[in-house]
Design an enzyme around this catalytic site. Structure first.
Site, PDB file in Angstrom:
ATOM      1  N   SER A 223      -1.010  -4.430  -3.445  1.00 44.37           N
ATOM      2  CA  SER A 223      -0.697  -4.127  -4.823  1.00 44.37           C
ATOM      3  C   SER A 223       0.535  -4.754  -5.209  1.00 44.37           C
ATOM      4  O   SER A 223       1.602  -4.632  -4.433  1.00 44.37           O
ATOM      5  CB  SER A 223      -0.854  -2.505  -5.142  1.00 44.37           C
ATOM      6  OG  SER A 223      -1.850  -1.881  -4.655  1.00 44.37           O
TER       7      SER A 223
ATOM      8  N   ASP B   7       7.195   3.457  -3.645  1.00 43.36           N
ATOM      9  CA  ASP B   7       5.448   2.902  -3.768  1.00 43.36           C
ATOM     10  C   ASP B   7       4.803   3.540  -4.589  1.00 43.36           C
ATOM     11  O   ASP B   7       3.700   3.249  -4.767  1.00 43.36           O
ATOM     12  CB  ASP B   7       4.865   2.696  -2.352  1.00 43.36           C
ATOM     13  CG  ASP B   7       5.609   2.074  -1.207  1.00 43.36           C
ATOM     14  OD1 ASP B   7       6.441   0.953  -1.703  1.00 43.36           O
ATOM     15  OD2 ASP B   7       5.670   2.425   0.051  1.00 43.36           O
TER      16      ASP B   7
ATOM     17  N   HIS C 159       2.956  -4.385  -2.231  1.00 45.50           N
ATOM     18  CA  HIS C 159       2.786  -3.271  -1.051  1.00 45.50           C
ATOM     19  C   HIS C 159       1.528  -3.642  -0.594  1.00 45.50           C
ATOM     20  O   HIS C 159       0.346  -3.775  -1.193  1.00 45.50           O
ATOM     21  CB  HIS C 159       2.847  -1.844  -1.739  1.00 45.50           C
ATOM     22  CG  HIS C 159       2.781  -1.093  -0.619  1.00 45.50           C
ATOM     23  ND1 HIS C 159       3.788  -0.446   0.259  1.00 45.50           N
ATOM     24  CD2 HIS C 159       1.650  -0.062  -0.089  1.00 45.50           C
ATOM     25  CE1 HIS C 159       3.309   0.527   1.361  1.00 45.50           C
ATOM     26  NE2 HIS C 159       2.149   0.639   0.628  1.00 45.50           N
TER      27      HIS C 159
ATOM     28  N   ASN D 263       7.461  -5.163  -6.790  1.00 44.31           N
ATOM     29  CA  ASN D 263       7.298  -5.240  -5.334  1.00 44.31           C
ATOM     30  C   ASN D 263       5.840  -5.338  -4.854  1.00 44.31           C
ATOM     31  O   ASN D 263       4.947  -5.267  -5.839  1.00 44.31           O
ATOM     32  CB  ASN D 263       7.800  -3.633  -4.945  1.00 44.31           C
ATOM     33  CG  ASN D 263       7.376  -3.602  -3.451  1.00 44.31           C
ATOM     34  OD1 ASN D 263       7.948  -4.259  -2.612  1.00 44.31           O
ATOM     35  ND2 ASN D 263       7.065  -2.441  -2.959  1.00 44.31           N
TER      36      ASN D 263
HETATM   37  C1  GAR Z   1       4.095  -8.011   3.223  1.00 49.57           C
HETATM   38  O1  GAR Z   1       2.791  -7.874   3.753  1.00 49.57           O
HETATM   39  C2  GAR Z   1       4.493  -6.894   2.189  1.00 49.57           C
HETATM   40  O2  GAR Z   1       3.513  -6.599   1.502  1.00 49.57           O
HETATM   41  C3  GAR Z   1       4.999  -5.897   3.175  1.00 49.57           C
HETATM   42  O3  GAR Z   1       5.791  -6.488   4.149  1.00 49.57           O
HETATM   43  C4  GAR Z   1       5.242  -7.938   4.357  1.00 49.57           C
HETATM   44  C5  GAR Z   1       6.153  -8.885   4.328  1.00 49.57           C
HETATM   45  O4  GAR Z   1       5.838 -10.018   4.739  1.00 49.57           O
HETATM   46  N1  GAR Z   1       5.729  -5.052   2.378  1.00 49.57           N
HETATM   47  C6  GAR Z   1       6.014  -3.584   2.411  1.00 49.57           C
HETATM   48  O5  GAR Z   1       5.385  -3.141   3.432  1.00 49.57           O
HETATM   49  C7  GAR Z   1       6.705  -3.016   1.739  1.00 49.57           C
HETATM   50  N2  GAR Z   1       6.506  -1.557   1.763  1.00 49.57           N
HETATM   51  P1  GAR Z   1       6.643 -11.433   4.569  1.00 49.57           P
HETATM   52  O6  GAR Z   1       7.946 -11.368   4.813  1.00 49.57           O
HETATM   53  O7  GAR Z   1       6.223 -12.283   5.268  1.00 49.57           O
HETATM   54  O8  GAR Z   1       6.426 -11.781   3.108  1.00 49.57           O
END
Ligand code: GAR
Length: 220
Positions: A143, A152, A116, A114
């Site tokens: 991360s 997480d 985060h 994942n």
């Molecule tokens: C990313 O920034 C990722 O780190 C976050 O969602 C965004 C997705 O963007 N993930 C979380 O918050 C998970 N807990 P994307 O759809 O453009 O890749």
């Protein structure tokens, strides 16, 4: 006769939204020496742009719409069935905004990554950029970790930092953090596909040795 080369590890990406991380992974996987192949993209939202990206890249996609299930368990069971049918070696959560059940996480232990948007263990959960600003942090980041039962909370493999400037907002920070994610996630996935990182009993193993602290991509 030359032996057939070993098949590349099969990567299945799960996403919920924009899919900018998915795009970075697709782009990386197209490099000639990338040691894995993205075989499918799964999504819990029928209209997500991530599905468009998969289509444009000719990657098979599927939707398991969480709104059609009465419970988290029922949704996860269907998602698990869809994943198993495709037989991936690794599941990559790329902005997949669902809390997964213990059964699901256990089924893919050591094979699920994942990304985060914080320097874990700081700021698990949501609104990480605003929380970093509110805390007066000077450095923030992202991360990549193995997924375990703790939300997480799985062992962190690598992090990328960004400097928080006085005029940053949650939106500008999100942009800076995502730019770093697009560099970091393909690198970690490459290591995984090369067999360089594994989830051991006590944390991450890198090249067979315990990783004492996450690898850091410093702020530029
Ligand atoms: C990313 O920034 C990722 O780190 C976050 O969602 C965004 C997705 O963007 N993930 C979380 O918050 C998970 N807990 P994307 O759809 O453009 O890749």
């Amino acid at each position: 006769m030359k032996a057939d080369p070993a098949p590349l590890p099969r990567i299945l990406v799960l996403a919920s939204g924009q899919g900018s991380n998915l795009q970075a992974l697709i782009d990386a996987s197209r490099e000639r020496d990338f040691p894995g192949q993205i075989i499918a993209v799964g999504c819990n939202r029928p209209g997500a742009f991530a599905l468009e990206r998969a289509g444009q890249a000719n990657i098979e996609s599927f939707v398991v719409d969480h709104t059609r299930f009465d419970s988290r368990e029922a949704f996860d069971a269907q998602l698990m069935a869809e994943i198993r049918r495709r037989d991936p070696d690794v599941i990559v959560l790329a902005g997949f905004m669902r809390i997964l059940t213990t059964d699901f996480v256990r089924a893919f232990r050591g094979r699920m990554l994942n990304v985060h948007p914080s320097l874990l263990p700081r700021y698990t959960g949501l609104n990480t950029h605003q929380r970093a600003l509110d805390a007066g942090d000077r450095v923030h980041g992202t991360s990549v970790h193995f997924v375990t039962e703790e939300l997480d909370g799985g062992p962190v493999i690598a992090q990328a930092e960004v400097t928080i400037e006085p005029n940053d907002t949650a939106d500008t920070l999100a942009e800076k953090v995502q730019a770093q994610e697009h560099v970091l996630y393909p690198v970690v996935l490459r290591w995984f596909c090369e067999g360089r990182i594994q989830l051991g009993a006590d944390g991450v193993l890198f090249d067979g040795a315990p990783l004492r602290a996450p690898l850091i991509l410093p702020a530029s």
